[in-house]
Design a protein around this motif. Structure first.
Motif, PDB file in Angstrom:
ATOM      1  N   PRO A  42       0.806  -1.225   0.000  1.00  0.00           N
ATOM      2  CA  PRO A  42       0.000   0.000   0.000  1.00  0.00           C
ATOM      3  C   PRO A  42       0.835   1.270   0.000  1.00  0.00           C
ATOM      4  O   PRO A  42       1.963   1.303   0.521  1.00  0.00           O
ATOM      5  N   SER A  43       0.269   2.315  -0.554  1.00  0.00           N
ATOM      6  CA  SER A  43       0.788   3.670  -0.410  1.00  0.00           C
ATOM      7  C   SER A  43      -0.414   4.598  -0.415  1.00  0.00           C
ATOM      8  O   SER A  43      -1.487   4.237  -0.905  1.00  0.00           O
ATOM      9  N   TYR A  44      -0.236   5.790   0.155  1.00  0.00           N
ATOM     10  CA  TYR A  44      -1.350   6.728   0.198  1.00  0.00           C
ATOM     11  C   TYR A  44      -0.858   8.131  -0.102  1.00  0.00           C
ATOM     12  O   TYR A  44       0.331   8.449   0.053  1.00  0.00           O
ATOM     13  N   GLU A  45      -1.786   8.963  -0.526  1.00  0.00           N
ATOM     14  CA  GLU A  45      -1.483  10.378  -0.719  1.00  0.00           C
ATOM     15  C   GLU A  45      -2.686  11.183  -0.242  1.00  0.00           C
ATOM     16  O   GLU A  45      -3.840  10.735  -0.356  1.00  0.00           O
ATOM     17  N   PRO A  46      -2.432  12.360   0.337  1.00  0.00           N
ATOM     18  CA  PRO A  46      -3.549  13.176   0.830  1.00  0.00           C
ATOM     19  C   PRO A  46      -4.456  13.609  -0.310  1.00  0.00           C
ATOM     20  O   PRO A  46      -4.019  13.828  -1.442  1.00  0.00           O
ATOM     21  N   VAL A  47      -5.745  13.730   0.006  1.00  0.00           N
ATOM     22  CA  VAL A  47      -6.717  14.316  -0.893  1.00  0.00           C
ATOM     23  C   VAL A  47      -7.181  15.606  -0.226  1.00  0.00           C
ATOM     24  O   VAL A  47      -7.831  15.583   0.812  1.00  0.00           O
ATOM     25  N   GLY A  48      -6.809  16.736  -0.795  1.00  0.00           N
ATOM     26  CA  GLY A  48      -7.119  18.009  -0.167  1.00  0.00           C
ATOM     27  C   GLY A  48      -6.138  18.322   0.952  1.00  0.00           C
ATOM     28  O   GLY A  48      -5.148  17.606   1.175  1.00  0.00           O
TER      29      GLY A  48
ATOM     30  N   GLY B  47     -12.136  10.296   7.131  1.00  0.00           N
ATOM     31  CA  GLY B  47     -12.386  10.134   8.547  1.00  0.00           C
ATOM     32  C   GLY B  47     -11.509   9.078   9.187  1.00  0.00           C
ATOM     33  O   GLY B  47     -10.315   8.970   8.892  1.00  0.00           O
ATOM     34  N   TRP B  48     -12.109   8.283  10.074  1.00  0.00           N
ATOM     35  CA  TRP B  48     -11.321   7.296  10.819  1.00  0.00           C
ATOM     36  C   TRP B  48     -10.736   6.209   9.926  1.00  0.00           C
ATOM     37  O   TRP B  48      -9.587   5.788  10.130  1.00  0.00           O
ATOM     38  N   PRO B  49     -11.451   5.711   8.922  1.00  0.00           N
ATOM     39  CA  PRO B  49     -10.825   4.751   8.009  1.00  0.00           C
ATOM     40  C   PRO B  49      -9.564   5.300   7.351  1.00  0.00           C
ATOM     41  O   PRO B  49      -8.590   4.567   7.158  1.00  0.00           O
ATOM     42  N   ALA B  50      -9.554   6.591   7.017  1.00  0.00           N
ATOM     43  CA  ALA B  50      -8.348   7.194   6.447  1.00  0.00           C
ATOM     44  C   ALA B  50      -7.208   7.176   7.467  1.00  0.00           C
ATOM     45  O   ALA B  50      -6.042   6.966   7.119  1.00  0.00           O
ATOM     46  N   ARG B  51      -7.538   7.379   8.736  1.00  0.00           N
ATOM     47  CA  ARG B  51      -6.531   7.353   9.799  1.00  0.00           C
ATOM     48  C   ARG B  51      -5.928   5.954   9.933  1.00  0.00           C
ATOM     49  O   ARG B  51      -4.711   5.790  10.082  1.00  0.00           O
ATOM     50  N   ILE B  52      -6.776   4.942   9.873  1.00  0.00           N
ATOM     51  CA  ILE B  52      -6.282   3.568   9.976  1.00  0.00           C
ATOM     52  C   ILE B  52      -5.343   3.252   8.816  1.00  0.00           C
ATOM     53  O   ILE B  52      -4.273   2.665   9.009  1.00  0.00           O
ATOM     54  N   VAL B  53      -5.744   3.630   7.609  1.00  0.00           N
ATOM     55  CA  VAL B  53      -4.901   3.392   6.432  1.00  0.00           C
ATOM     56  C   VAL B  53      -3.542   4.051   6.601  1.00  0.00           C
ATOM     57  O   VAL B  53      -2.493   3.441   6.325  1.00  0.00           O
ATOM     58  N   GLN B  54      -3.529   5.291   7.068  1.00  0.00           N
ATOM     59  CA  GLN B  54      -2.261   6.002   7.245  1.00  0.00           C
ATOM     60  C   GLN B  54      -1.404   5.343   8.335  1.00  0.00           C
ATOM     61  O   GLN B  54      -0.195   5.165   8.171  1.00  0.00           O
ATOM     62  N   HIS B  55      -2.033   4.985   9.446  1.00  0.00           N
ATOM     63  CA  HIS B  55      -1.313   4.376  10.562  1.00  0.00           C
ATOM     64  C   HIS B  55      -0.645   3.072  10.131  1.00  0.00           C
ATOM     65  O   HIS B  55       0.551   2.851  10.403  1.00  0.00           O
TER      66      HIS B  55
END
Length: 214
Positions: free
Chosen positions: A110-116, A160-168
């Motif tokens: 996985p990788s992530y990038e901010p949206v906004g 929200g919280w799902p985004a926090r879990i993904v980042q963590h």
């Protein structure tokens, strides 16, 4: 692709971990495996062993209990994590934190990038840092790209919280703990959390402990 000689050590490590039934031991802060970037998954485990490993991660996450678990947290330096959140929280907490139920998911590479640019700050804990929580400001919305356990591509936006879990959990795969991003003045024991900081948002904690929120 990984060479056969490169695959063997990780497969052997996982086989050793799975030799006993029940939850796997969780590495605590201070273990070097938590501070090293993981190896991208590229077939180091065959399909049957990968399936067994994912099952063990799920059992361990549930037993802890937690809402996510990354492979290095059980001593395996592979870029794999699992997440699942039944979100058994009061309505006011759900609304304040955007915490909604999430089904079981496997995140491979996985990788992530901010949206906004919007950020949200809430207390977080970690199975590898037992007994403590701290406020972490994170992107309120992220785009996750990865594969699932069957190699199918995933490209999804979480809020929200799902985004926090993904980042963590993705941070774990980069050798980071939530404390690296935390407001350290907010660091609180679980006892203090239960006695003082049960509010849906950390505004009172910020005013009392002397830290700023975004």
């Amino acid at each position: 692709m990984a060479t056969p000689s490169h695959r063997a050590p990780l497969a052997e490590l996982v086989e050793e971990l799975l030799a006993t039934d029940g939850p796997l031991p969780i590495a605590a802060a201070g273990e070097p495996v938590l501070r090293r970037a993981t190896e991208p998954y590229d077939g180091q485990l065959d399909a049957a062993l990968l399936s067994r490993f994912i099952d063990a991660l799920r059992v361990t996450m549930h037993a802890a209990p937690g809402v996510g678990l990354a492979a290095p947290q059980v001593g395996v330096p592979l870029r794999i994590a699992v997440v699942e959140d039944p979100a058994p929280v009061p309505e006011e907490v759900r609304e304040a934190r955007g915490r909604v139920p999430q089904p079981f998911r496997v995140l491979v590479n996985p990788s992530y990038e901010p949206v906004g640019t919007q950020r949200a700050a809430f207390f977080e804990g970690c199975l590898s840092v037992p007994g403590w929580q701290a406020v972490v400001a994170r992107s309120d919305q992220v785009r996750l790209t990865c594969e699932d356990e069957h190699g199918r591509p995933v490209d999804e936006v979480f809020s929200g919280w799902p985004a926090r879990i993904v980042q963590h959990e993705t941070d774990h795969l980069d050798g980071m703990l939530y404390l690296d991003r935390a407001e350290l003045r907010s660091l609180s024991s679980n006892q203090a959390m239960a006695e003082r900081w049960t509010q849906p948002t950390p505004e009172l904690a910020a005013a009392s402990l002397g830290f700023e929120l975004p």
